[in-house]
Design a protein around this motif. Structure first.
Motif, PDB file in Angstrom:
ATOM      1  N   ARG A   6       0.956  -1.281   0.036  1.00  0.00           N
ATOM      2  CA  ARG A   6      -0.049   0.123   0.199  1.00  0.00           C
ATOM      3  C   ARG A   6       0.794   1.254   0.269  1.00  0.00           C
ATOM      4  O   ARG A   6       2.145   1.155   0.504  1.00  0.00           O
ATOM      5  CB  ARG A   6      -0.895   0.140   1.308  1.00  0.00           C
ATOM      6  CG  ARG A   6      -0.298   0.311   2.365  1.00  0.00           C
ATOM      7  CD  ARG A   6      -1.341   0.702   3.610  1.00  0.00           C
ATOM      8  NE  ARG A   6      -0.904   1.028   4.837  1.00  0.00           N
ATOM      9  CZ  ARG A   6      -0.444   2.203   5.016  1.00  0.00           C
ATOM     10  NH1 ARG A   6      -0.535   3.239   4.361  1.00  0.00           N
ATOM     11  NH2 ARG A   6      -0.013   2.474   6.439  1.00  0.00           N
ATOM     12  N   HIS A   7       0.279   2.211  -0.527  1.00  0.00           N
ATOM     13  CA  HIS A   7       1.215   3.531  -0.502  1.00  0.00           C
ATOM     14  C   HIS A   7       0.882   4.204   0.898  1.00  0.00           C
ATOM     15  O   HIS A   7       0.034   4.114   1.592  1.00  0.00           O
ATOM     16  CB  HIS A   7       0.277   4.619  -1.526  1.00  0.00           C
ATOM     17  CG  HIS A   7       0.647   6.158  -1.433  1.00  0.00           C
ATOM     18  ND1 HIS A   7       2.031   6.299  -1.981  1.00  0.00           N
ATOM     19  CD2 HIS A   7       0.160   7.217  -1.002  1.00  0.00           C
ATOM     20  CE1 HIS A   7       2.142   7.676  -1.888  1.00  0.00           C
ATOM     21  NE2 HIS A   7       1.168   8.218  -1.192  1.00  0.00           N
ATOM     22  N   PHE A   8       2.108   4.742   1.392  1.00  0.00           N
ATOM     23  CA  PHE A   8       1.912   5.236   2.810  1.00  0.00           C
ATOM     24  C   PHE A   8       1.958   6.849   2.427  1.00  0.00           C
ATOM     25  O   PHE A   8       2.751   7.697   1.963  1.00  0.00           O
ATOM     26  CB  PHE A   8       3.445   5.106   3.506  1.00  0.00           C
ATOM     27  CG  PHE A   8       3.687   4.072   4.258  1.00  0.00           C
ATOM     28  CD1 PHE A   8       3.792   4.223   5.456  1.00  0.00           C
ATOM     29  CD2 PHE A   8       3.515   2.855   3.854  1.00  0.00           C
ATOM     30  CE1 PHE A   8       4.226   3.165   6.498  1.00  0.00           C
ATOM     31  CE2 PHE A   8       3.657   1.748   4.514  1.00  0.00           C
ATOM     32  CZ  PHE A   8       3.957   1.887   5.782  1.00  0.00           C
ATOM     33  N   ILE A 322      11.884   9.466  -1.827  1.00  0.00           N
ATOM     34  CA  ILE A 322      11.117   8.621  -1.057  1.00  0.00           C
ATOM     35  C   ILE A 322       9.975   8.198  -1.890  1.00  0.00           C
ATOM     36  O   ILE A 322       9.775   6.871  -1.759  1.00  0.00           O
ATOM     37  CB  ILE A 322      11.013   9.443   0.249  1.00  0.00           C
ATOM     38  CG1 ILE A 322      11.893   9.806   0.974  1.00  0.00           C
ATOM     39  CG2 ILE A 322       9.648   8.674   1.064  1.00  0.00           C
ATOM     40  CD1 ILE A 322      12.089  10.635   2.261  1.00  0.00           C
ATOM     41  N   LEU A 323       9.141   9.117  -2.589  1.00  0.00           N
ATOM     42  CA  LEU A 323       8.051   8.531  -3.426  1.00  0.00           C
ATOM     43  C   LEU A 323       8.563   7.648  -4.446  1.00  0.00           C
ATOM     44  O   LEU A 323       7.785   6.521  -4.321  1.00  0.00           O
ATOM     45  CB  LEU A 323       7.479   9.752  -3.909  1.00  0.00           C
ATOM     46  CG  LEU A 323       6.217   9.386  -4.781  1.00  0.00           C
ATOM     47  CD1 LEU A 323       4.992   8.692  -3.884  1.00  0.00           C
ATOM     48  CD2 LEU A 323       5.741  10.749  -5.464  1.00  0.00           C
ATOM     49  N   MET A 328       5.916   6.541  -0.784  1.00  0.00           N
ATOM     50  CA  MET A 328       5.686   7.233   0.422  1.00  0.00           C
ATOM     51  C   MET A 328       5.625   8.735   0.228  1.00  0.00           C
ATOM     52  O   MET A 328       6.389   9.248  -0.379  1.00  0.00           O
ATOM     53  CB  MET A 328       6.382   6.943   1.639  1.00  0.00           C
ATOM     54  CG  MET A 328       5.787   7.674   2.941  1.00  0.00           C
ATOM     55  SD  MET A 328       6.555   7.109   4.498  1.00  0.00           S
ATOM     56  CE  MET A 328       8.304   7.659   4.269  1.00  0.00           C
ATOM     57  N   SER A 329       4.501   9.241   0.395  1.00  0.00           N
ATOM     58  CA  SER A 329       4.087  10.781   0.442  1.00  0.00           C
ATOM     59  C   SER A 329       4.429  11.585   1.733  1.00  0.00           C
ATOM     60  O   SER A 329       3.848  11.336   2.788  1.00  0.00           O
ATOM     61  CB  SER A 329       2.711  10.876  -0.212  1.00  0.00           C
ATOM     62  OG  SER A 329       2.620  10.698  -1.501  1.00  0.00           O
ATOM     63  N   VAL A 362      11.755   7.491   5.574  1.00  0.00           N
ATOM     64  CA  VAL A 362      12.452   8.773   5.775  1.00  0.00           C
ATOM     65  C   VAL A 362      13.838   8.467   5.815  1.00  0.00           C
ATOM     66  O   VAL A 362      14.876   8.998   5.280  1.00  0.00           O
ATOM     67  CB  VAL A 362      11.820   9.708   6.868  1.00  0.00           C
ATOM     68  CG1 VAL A 362      12.916  10.983   6.905  1.00  0.00           C
ATOM     69  CG2 VAL A 362      10.495   9.922   6.663  1.00  0.00           C
ATOM     70  N   GLU A 363      14.395   7.582   6.741  1.00  0.00           N
ATOM     71  CA  GLU A 363      15.958   7.351   7.154  1.00  0.00           C
ATOM     72  C   GLU A 363      16.489   6.931   5.606  1.00  0.00           C
ATOM     73  O   GLU A 363      17.564   7.187   5.314  1.00  0.00           O
ATOM     74  CB  GLU A 363      16.105   6.474   8.310  1.00  0.00           C
ATOM     75  CG  GLU A 363      17.550   6.268   8.417  1.00  0.00           C
ATOM     76  CD  GLU A 363      17.719   5.805   9.930  1.00  0.00           C
ATOM     77  OE1 GLU A 363      18.728   5.400  10.248  1.00  0.00           O
ATOM     78  OE2 GLU A 363      16.973   6.332  11.001  1.00  0.00           O
ATOM     79  N   MET A 364      15.790   5.852   5.021  1.00  0.00           N
ATOM     80  CA  MET A 364      16.536   5.296   3.803  1.00  0.00           C
ATOM     81  C   MET A 364      16.460   6.295   2.874  1.00  0.00           C
ATOM     82  O   MET A 364      17.392   6.434   2.066  1.00  0.00           O
ATOM     83  CB  MET A 364      15.635   4.066   3.351  1.00  0.00           C
ATOM     84  CG  MET A 364      15.758   2.868   4.217  1.00  0.00           C
ATOM     85  SD  MET A 364      15.125   1.567   3.639  1.00  0.00           S
ATOM     86  CE  MET A 364      13.144   1.807   3.804  1.00  0.00           C
ATOM     87  N   GLY A 365      15.559   7.236   2.756  1.00  0.00           N
ATOM     88  CA  GLY A 365      15.570   8.337   1.875  1.00  0.00           C
ATOM     89  C   GLY A 365      16.435   9.503   1.891  1.00  0.00           C
ATOM     90  O   GLY A 365      17.186   9.912   0.995  1.00  0.00           O
ATOM     91  N   LEU A 366      16.648   9.676   3.296  1.00  0.00           N
ATOM     92  CA  LEU A 366      17.954  10.625   3.683  1.00  0.00           C
ATOM     93  C   LEU A 366      19.396  10.070   3.251  1.00  0.00           C
ATOM     94  O   LEU A 366      19.973  10.686   2.334  1.00  0.00           O
ATOM     95  CB  LEU A 366      17.789  10.780   4.996  1.00  0.00           C
ATOM     96  CG  LEU A 366      16.899  11.924   5.652  1.00  0.00           C
ATOM     97  CD1 LEU A 366      16.887  11.583   7.432  1.00  0.00           C
ATOM     98  CD2 LEU A 366      16.875  13.028   5.273  1.00  0.00           C
ATOM     99  N   GLU A 367      19.387   8.785   3.212  1.00  0.00           N
ATOM    100  CA  GLU A 367      20.318   8.166   2.568  1.00  0.00           C
ATOM    101  C   GLU A 367      20.709   8.210   1.426  1.00  0.00           C
ATOM    102  O   GLU A 367      21.701   8.798   0.474  1.00  0.00           O
ATOM    103  CB  GLU A 367      20.472   6.750   3.279  1.00  0.00           C
ATOM    104  CG  GLU A 367      22.020   5.933   2.801  1.00  0.00           C
ATOM    105  CD  GLU A 367      23.232   6.383   3.477  1.00  0.00           C
ATOM    106  OE1 GLU A 367      24.348   6.069   2.987  1.00  0.00           O
ATOM    107  OE2 GLU A 367      23.128   6.913   4.724  1.00  0.00           O
TER     108      GLU A 367
END
Length: 392
Positions: A6-8, A322-323, A328-329, A362-367
């Protein structure tokens, strides 16, 4: 690209709609002049009084929160009236613009968007208004663009200290049914709300909770209004009906959401849940070494957290990564914070495991986006959530 799972949706509204609310909304539409509808409407109207913690009438409009902003103004004020506004963020600014568009005079108190309403500054403006020209004070309880929650009782005390007759109008759109809000106890004259956040519904319903002083003001107000008229609404609502075609299926959903919030979880528990999730989110942000938009810990929001980007990095690029990778939005930076901050929504139909997934993304996206940060934000949040679970 197809993405399984599912979309977050972790913006600060619209929020996730529970499956049972969606199912309730899928019921066949009924006759909006029937006894069955009157029972539905009266239940929703009474339930919303409990949500606002008021014995005063609550009016339900088929509109977004912007409509409720306008309704609050056109029912109580007259052309050329002076209003005092506090711009704590983008939505405080937009409500101010509505007032200007309606032909009202505006005296605005600007802020840095990282702090809430300063009641001392409000009191000073009221004290200087010796002729009592200010007809209303307009403030936002929880600023959706920043994650800053203002002290509404302090604003009421400022009005009372100066014995000023201005109406107190409060936007509760991203705090209602998520953060403790007390229309009666805090002496608010008009409270404005919307369906798409703590009430766990799609956009499309908005609310005015109206105290006796505001109702009295409405008998003298001369701003043009028709659709928004309180007197017509109150007359029809007394019998369980509306003066126009209502949003029947959204009311089905509202009835189900009120059942969940008021009777199954209980408002006090709802508020505590949001407090816990907000605290865990901030633990993650602090562990990452990033700045929270809100600079006063007493003003941290329980429904969303605004996060400043390091210099030279754009929030829109991070959100895009991240999206793309994690479906995830997150909330964009708005107004003065465009490009400079992103927002994590942690309100409505939301629990600890959903937050854990959100913060992991978020943490994976920051990386992946190359944003400077320290690792360990998710671990810090999990430790906070585990400690909280032990206390329950």
């Amino acid at each position: 690209m197809y993405q399984a799972g599912r979309h977050f949706l972790q913006i600060p509204g619209p929020t996730n709609v529970p499956d049972r609310v969606l199912r309730a909304m899928s019921a066949p539409t009924i006759d909006h002049r029937s006894a069955e509808f009157a029972e539905l409407a009266k239940g929703c109207l009474d339930g919303m009084k409990d949500v606002f913690q008021t014995t005063s009438p609550v009016i339900i409009y088929p509109a977004s929160g912007t409509g409720a902003w306008e309704a609050a103004l056109v029912n109580t004020l007259s052309p050329g009236d002076l209003v005092l506004t506090v711009e704590t963020g983008q939505f405080g600014k937009l409500w101010t613009n509505v007032a200007r568009n309606l032909g009202l005079r505006v005296q605005n108190i600007p802020t840095d968007w990282r702090h809430g309403v300063n009641a001392d500054v409000v009191q000073a403006r009221l004290a200087a208004d010796r002729d009592h020209e200010i007809a209303a004070v307009m403030v936002v309880h929880n600023e959706t663009s920043t994650g800053v929650t203002s002290d509404i009782p302090a604003v009421r005390r400022a009005l009372d200290a100066e014995k000023h007759p201005a109406l107190l109008m409060v936007d509760t759109i991203s705090s209602l049914a998520s953060i403790d809000y007390r229309h009666d106890e805090w002496g608010v004259d008009v409270s404005v709300g919307g369906s798409q956040k703590g009430l766990m519904l799609p956009p499309g319903l908005s609310f005015n909770a109206i105290g006796a002083k505001a109702q009295d003001a409405s008998t003298r107000a001369t701003l043009p209004n028709s659709f928004w008229r309180w007197d017509s609404m109150l007359e029809f609502n007394a019998k369980g009906f509306f003066p126009f075609t209502p949003a029947t299926n959204l009311l089905f959903g509202l009835r189900e959401a009120l059942q969940m919030l008021l009777r199954e979880e209980g408002l006090a528990n709802v508020f505590c849940r949001h407090t816990r999730l907000g605290r865990a989110t901030r633990e993650a942000v602090n562990a990452w070494g990033l700045q929270i938009v809100a600079q006063n810990a007493q003003e941290y929001s329980s429904t969303l957290t605004g996060i400043m980007m390091p210099e030279g990095h754009d929030e829109s690029a991070l959100r895009a990564v991240i999206l793309k990778h994690f479906n995830m939005s997150l909330g964009a930076g708005l107004g003065q914070l465009a490009g400079r901050a992103f927002r994590i929504g942690h309100l409505g139909y939301f629990n600890a495991l959903m937050l854990a997934g959100t913060l992991s993304g978020v943490e994976m996206g920051l990386e992946l986006a190359g944003v400077p940060h320290r690792k360990g934000g998710v671990e810090a949040a999990l430790a906070c959530l585990t400690a909280q679970a032990r206390e329950l």
